[in-house]
Design a protein around this motif. Structure first.
Motif, PDB file in Angstrom:
ATOM      1  N   VAL A  53       4.504  12.825  11.206  1.00  0.00           N
ATOM      2  CA  VAL A  53       3.648  12.038  10.303  1.00  0.00           C
ATOM      3  C   VAL A  53       4.344  11.843   8.960  1.00  0.00           C
ATOM      4  N   ILE A  54       4.928  12.931   8.435  1.00  0.00           N
ATOM      5  CA  ILE A  54       5.630  12.833   7.148  1.00  0.00           C
ATOM      6  C   ILE A  54       6.784  11.847   7.241  1.00  0.00           C
ATOM      7  N   GLY A  55       7.541  11.920   8.315  1.00  0.00           N
ATOM      8  CA  GLY A  55       8.643  10.969   8.502  1.00  0.00           C
ATOM      9  C   GLY A  55       8.149   9.540   8.552  1.00  0.00           C
ATOM     10  N   ALA A  56       7.027   9.304   9.264  1.00  0.00           N
ATOM     11  CA  ALA A  56       6.482   7.946   9.358  1.00  0.00           C
ATOM     12  C   ALA A  56       6.016   7.449   7.994  1.00  0.00           C
ATOM     13  N   LEU A  57       5.400   8.350   7.179  1.00  0.00           N
ATOM     14  CA  LEU A  57       4.975   7.956   5.832  1.00  0.00           C
ATOM     15  C   LEU A  57       6.181   7.599   4.957  1.00  0.00           C
ATOM     16  N   ASN A  58       7.249   8.373   5.025  1.00  0.00           N
ATOM     17  CA  ASN A  58       8.453   8.086   4.232  1.00  0.00           C
ATOM     18  C   ASN A  58       9.057   6.741   4.638  1.00  0.00           C
ATOM     19  N   ARG A  59       9.093   6.479   5.982  1.00  0.00           N
ATOM     20  CA  ARG A  59       9.642   5.190   6.426  1.00  0.00           C
ATOM     21  C   ARG A  59       8.759   4.025   5.938  1.00  0.00           C
ATOM     22  N   THR A  60       7.440   4.245   5.963  1.00  0.00           N
ATOM     23  CA  THR A  60       6.526   3.193   5.486  1.00  0.00           C
ATOM     24  C   THR A  60       6.758   2.922   4.001  1.00  0.00           C
ATOM     25  N   GLU A  61       6.925   3.997   3.219  1.00  0.00           N
ATOM     26  CA  GLU A  61       7.159   3.814   1.784  1.00  0.00           C
ATOM     27  C   GLU A  61       8.467   3.078   1.530  1.00  0.00           C
ATOM     28  N   LEU A  93       6.555  -3.911   9.029  1.00  0.00           N
ATOM     29  CA  LEU A  93       5.444  -3.093   8.546  1.00  0.00           C
ATOM     30  C   LEU A  93       4.299  -2.993   9.558  1.00  0.00           C
ATOM     31  N   GLY A  94       4.035  -4.089  10.276  1.00  0.00           N
ATOM     32  CA  GLY A  94       2.917  -4.045  11.237  1.00  0.00           C
ATOM     33  C   GLY A  94       3.110  -2.960  12.273  1.00  0.00           C
ATOM     34  N   GLY A  95       4.299  -2.902  12.886  1.00  0.00           N
ATOM     35  CA  GLY A  95       4.567  -1.869  13.876  1.00  0.00           C
ATOM     36  C   GLY A  95       4.565  -0.478  13.284  1.00  0.00           C
ATOM     37  N   THR A  99       2.272   2.749  14.385  1.00  0.00           N
ATOM     38  CA  THR A  99       2.802   4.078  14.685  1.00  0.00           C
ATOM     39  C   THR A  99       2.129   5.149  13.838  1.00  0.00           C
ATOM     40  N   LEU A 100       1.980   4.853  12.553  1.00  0.00           N
ATOM     41  CA  LEU A 100       1.369   5.824  11.649  1.00  0.00           C
ATOM     42  C   LEU A 100      -0.088   6.090  12.033  1.00  0.00           C
ATOM     43  N   ALA A 101      -0.814   5.026  12.407  1.00  0.00           N
ATOM     44  CA  ALA A 101      -2.222   5.184  12.799  1.00  0.00           C
ATOM     45  C   ALA A 101      -2.353   6.058  14.047  1.00  0.00           C
ATOM     46  N   GLN A 110      -7.190  11.113   7.068  1.00  0.00           N
ATOM     47  CA  GLN A 110      -5.888  10.441   7.015  1.00  0.00           C
ATOM     48  C   GLN A 110      -5.954   9.064   7.701  1.00  0.00           C
ATOM     49  N   SER A 111      -6.728   8.967   8.776  1.00  0.00           N
ATOM     50  CA  SER A 111      -6.891   7.666   9.439  1.00  0.00           C
ATOM     51  C   SER A 111      -7.518   6.654   8.487  1.00  0.00           C
ATOM     52  N   GLU A 112      -8.527   7.119   7.701  1.00  0.00           N
ATOM     53  CA  GLU A 112      -9.141   6.209   6.724  1.00  0.00           C
ATOM     54  C   GLU A 112      -8.131   5.797   5.660  1.00  0.00           C
ATOM     55  N   ARG A 113      -7.267   6.745   5.220  1.00  0.00           N
ATOM     56  CA  ARG A 113      -6.239   6.398   4.231  1.00  0.00           C
ATOM     57  C   ARG A 113      -5.235   5.391   4.806  1.00  0.00           C
ATOM     58  N   VAL A 114      -4.897   5.548   6.097  1.00  0.00           N
ATOM     59  CA  VAL A 114      -3.979   4.579   6.722  1.00  0.00           C
ATOM     60  C   VAL A 114      -4.600   3.187   6.737  1.00  0.00           C
TER      61      VAL A 114
END
Length: 601
Positions: A53-61, A93-95, A99-101, A110-114
């Motif tokens: 999850v942390i990796g996915a958040l960093n990639r999103t940022e 970003l869509g994909g 993935t993050l969701a 966290q789902s609500e934050r996503v």
């Protein structure tokens, strides 16, 4: 009998320390250890999940930052090349959000934050498209550009909140995994120590007897080894004496080893032999090819060939008449044979020596075979005797339990009666285990003679033996008749079918009525019959299907599904003794289809 009786206090102490405590302690430790290992694996899985999850958040940022950087560069310079990271961010970003969701679906907050992050990112992308279509003067509008920065700061703040949550989760889960690992190691050490104590206490009584048996076997083995070494030494001397030519070759023609007598006969050197230049088919004249073909056929069929006369072409071109005899090596995996070659000029002496050497070789093979058979018989007899000897102490325990109930039954309290019931239950379980072990041992030692047996009669007999179990479980058994005949031993076949049908009735989920289907399929081209036993039970995972055929292999606890763990081992060994095999097709929670494959009757 009176001198063996214990008073209540002594009885409780002896019972607790000598019987119940070791057994219960081992069972509890084993169960807790398995649970602890499962907890450790689960904790490590959650640590890895949080890291993902942390990796996915960093990639999103990074994607959002790349998009903003590209847009800002374009707005400042008007050059399209700055839009490349922006376009890459927009299409990716869509994909990344999907993935993050999927990663935080287990965490409602966290789902609500996503979802909020996705909504704000889409809003920022709408803003970016508006800025991209603006004119040159509008692109330089400071207030509009600051609006883009404000929106991006909101996105970063939300991502940092999510990262903070996940970092806290990872720290908690890592701590949990570390403590679980420490507990697992400690528990494993305790279980190992307990098992060692139990072995010392309960196996020590057998060590003296085992030592005596070992010494007897060791003495016999040494005697046999010395005799075998003498025979091997005699054979080696024969090879090195060069009285006759001896070669080791495969049936395709390549000669691998040869003594000096053979090399002198054909005129080749040992160096040429080592280079693989010497083949018996190439130095044989064409008129002797049929004789060689007959000899090879005899070797493949019976392991040896009759002595025959032929010729070899020497290296100098001359032919030499020889007598040849050969036998397959019993331990060879590549059809390798030993051949004896005698010059015909000394025919009489050579024929005598060749017969003697052939007889010596045959005796050696027979002696080794006898040794292996004798060893197998001794091992099977030893297993039989060990299982049989277990009956005496077991009967003593059961006799003492009956004596205590008869003599002290009225004076025992409820706790003591419970102890007695547990001893009686353990005794009956041990007795069943001994019976199954003896049955398994007899399968290897009993002489059997297969003949045509009706599968219908065998299935009916097995169902009769299981009538009590069928009635108790309300099982529905459907036999698709007619069933063909097979080549089998009647007793072993009924035993195999009884075990398969018993398992089909037993291994079902709680409150489920067992439903069993029995049918057969014939393979006329191979003259084989396959009988299937299909159930609606709990099934077997594919990665565990090899284990179930082993002796004492159990996939479930005794309290859930009683049994000794020997039934399927008896099925497999019984089928092998009858010239067939057993197998299974199954998936977990989807029932099982067991089969036995035998020759047609």
């Amino acid at each position: 009998m009176q001198r063996f009786l214990l008073d209540e206090r002594s009885f409780r102490r002896s019972l607790l320390w000598s019987v119940l405590l070791p057994l219960l302690l081992v069972a509890v430790l084993a169960g807790v250890l398995l649970w602890q290992v499962g907890a450790l694996l689960e904790a490590n899985r959650w640590v890895e999940h949080t890291s993902n999850v942390i990796g996915a958040l960093n990639r999103t940022e990074r994607l959002l930052v790349d998009g903003e950087t590209g847009l800002r560069g374009y707005l400042l310079t008007g050059e399209r090349r700055f839009l490349e990271p922006h376009e890459r961010s927009r299409t990716t970003l869509g994909g990344q959000f999907s993935t993050l969701a999927s990663l935080v679906v287990d965490n409602r907050e966290q789902s609500e934050r996503v979802n909020r992050l996705r909504t704000r990112a889409e809003s920022w992308q709408l803003y970016a498209r508006g800025r991209l279509t603006a004119s040159g003067a509008q692109r330089a509008n400071l207030q509009a550009n600051l609006e883009g920065k404000r929106r991006m700061d909101e996105l970063r703040t939300l991502i940092q909140q999510m990262l903070s949550v996940e970092e806290n989760l990872r720290a908690i889960r890592t701590s949990t995994a570390q403590s679980t690992a420490s507990g697992t190691i400690l528990l494993a050490l305790v279980a190992l120590g307990t098992a060692g104590v139990i072995l010392v206490v309960f196996v020590r009584a057998r060590l003296v007897q085992l030592d005596d048996e070992y010494r007897k076997l060791l003495k016999q083995t040494r005697s046999q080894t010395e005799e075998l070494a003498k025979r091997e030494e005699r054979f080696r001397r024969v090879v090195e004496s060069n009285i006759v030519g001896i070669l080791f070759a495969d049936l395709e023609g390549q000669i691998h080893e040869a003594n000096d007598a053979f090399l002198q006969t054909v005129g080749y050197s040992r160096e040429e032999l080592a280079r693989g230049q010497l083949r018996w088919d190439r130095i044989t004249p064409g008129e002797y090819t049929p004789a060689d073909a007959r000899a090879v056929a005899q070797l493949r069929q019976s392991g040896r060939c009759e002595v025959f006369e032929k010729a070899y072409v020497r290296k100098d071109g001359a032919q030499v008449q020889v007598l040849v005899g050969a036998a397959l090596l019993p331990d060879s995996d590549s059809d390798e044979a030993v051949s004896f070659v005698v010059d015909v000029s000394e025919r009489v002496r050579a024929e005598v020596q060749l017969r003697q050497l052939a007889e010596t070789l045959e005796e050696k093979v027979e002696a080794r075979t006898d040794q292996l058979q004798q060893a197998n018989r001794e091992l099977e007899q030893y297993a039989f005797v060990v299982a049989h000897d277990l009956r005496a102490p077991l009967r003593s325990i059961q006799g003492f339990v009956e004596a205590i109930v008869e003599d002290c039954g009225r004076t025992l309290n409820g706790e003591c009666r419970e102890y007695l019931e547990r001893i009686d239950f353990s005794g009956r379980r041990m007795e069943q285990l001994i019976d199954d072990l003896l049955a398994y041992s007899r399968l290897g030692s009993t002489e059997i003679e297969t003949r045509a047996i009706s599968l219908e009669a065998a299935v009916s007999r097995a169902l009769e033996e299981l009538s009590a179990d069928i009635q108790r479980s309300s099982a529905v058994i459907r036999v698709e008749r007619p069933l063909p005949a097979v080549q089998a031993d009647r007793v072993i076949l009924v035993q195999v079918l009884t075990n398969l049908l018993s398992n089909a009735i037993k291994f079902v989920a709680p409150s489920v009525t067992p439903r069993v289907r029995v049918y057969a399929r014939q393979n006329t081209s191979q003259a084989r019959v396959r009988l299937w036993v299909e159930d609606n039970g709990i099934g077997i995972a594919p990665d565990r299907q090899e284990r179930i055929w082993g002796v004492f292999e159990r996939l479930h606890g005794f309290e859930t599904y009683p049994g000794t763990g020997i039934g399927l081992a008896i099925v497999q060994r019984g089928c092998e003794r009858m010239g067939g095999r057993a197998g299974v097709e199954s998936q977990k929670d989807s029932g099982s289809r067991f089969f036995i494959d035998l020759a047609e009757g």
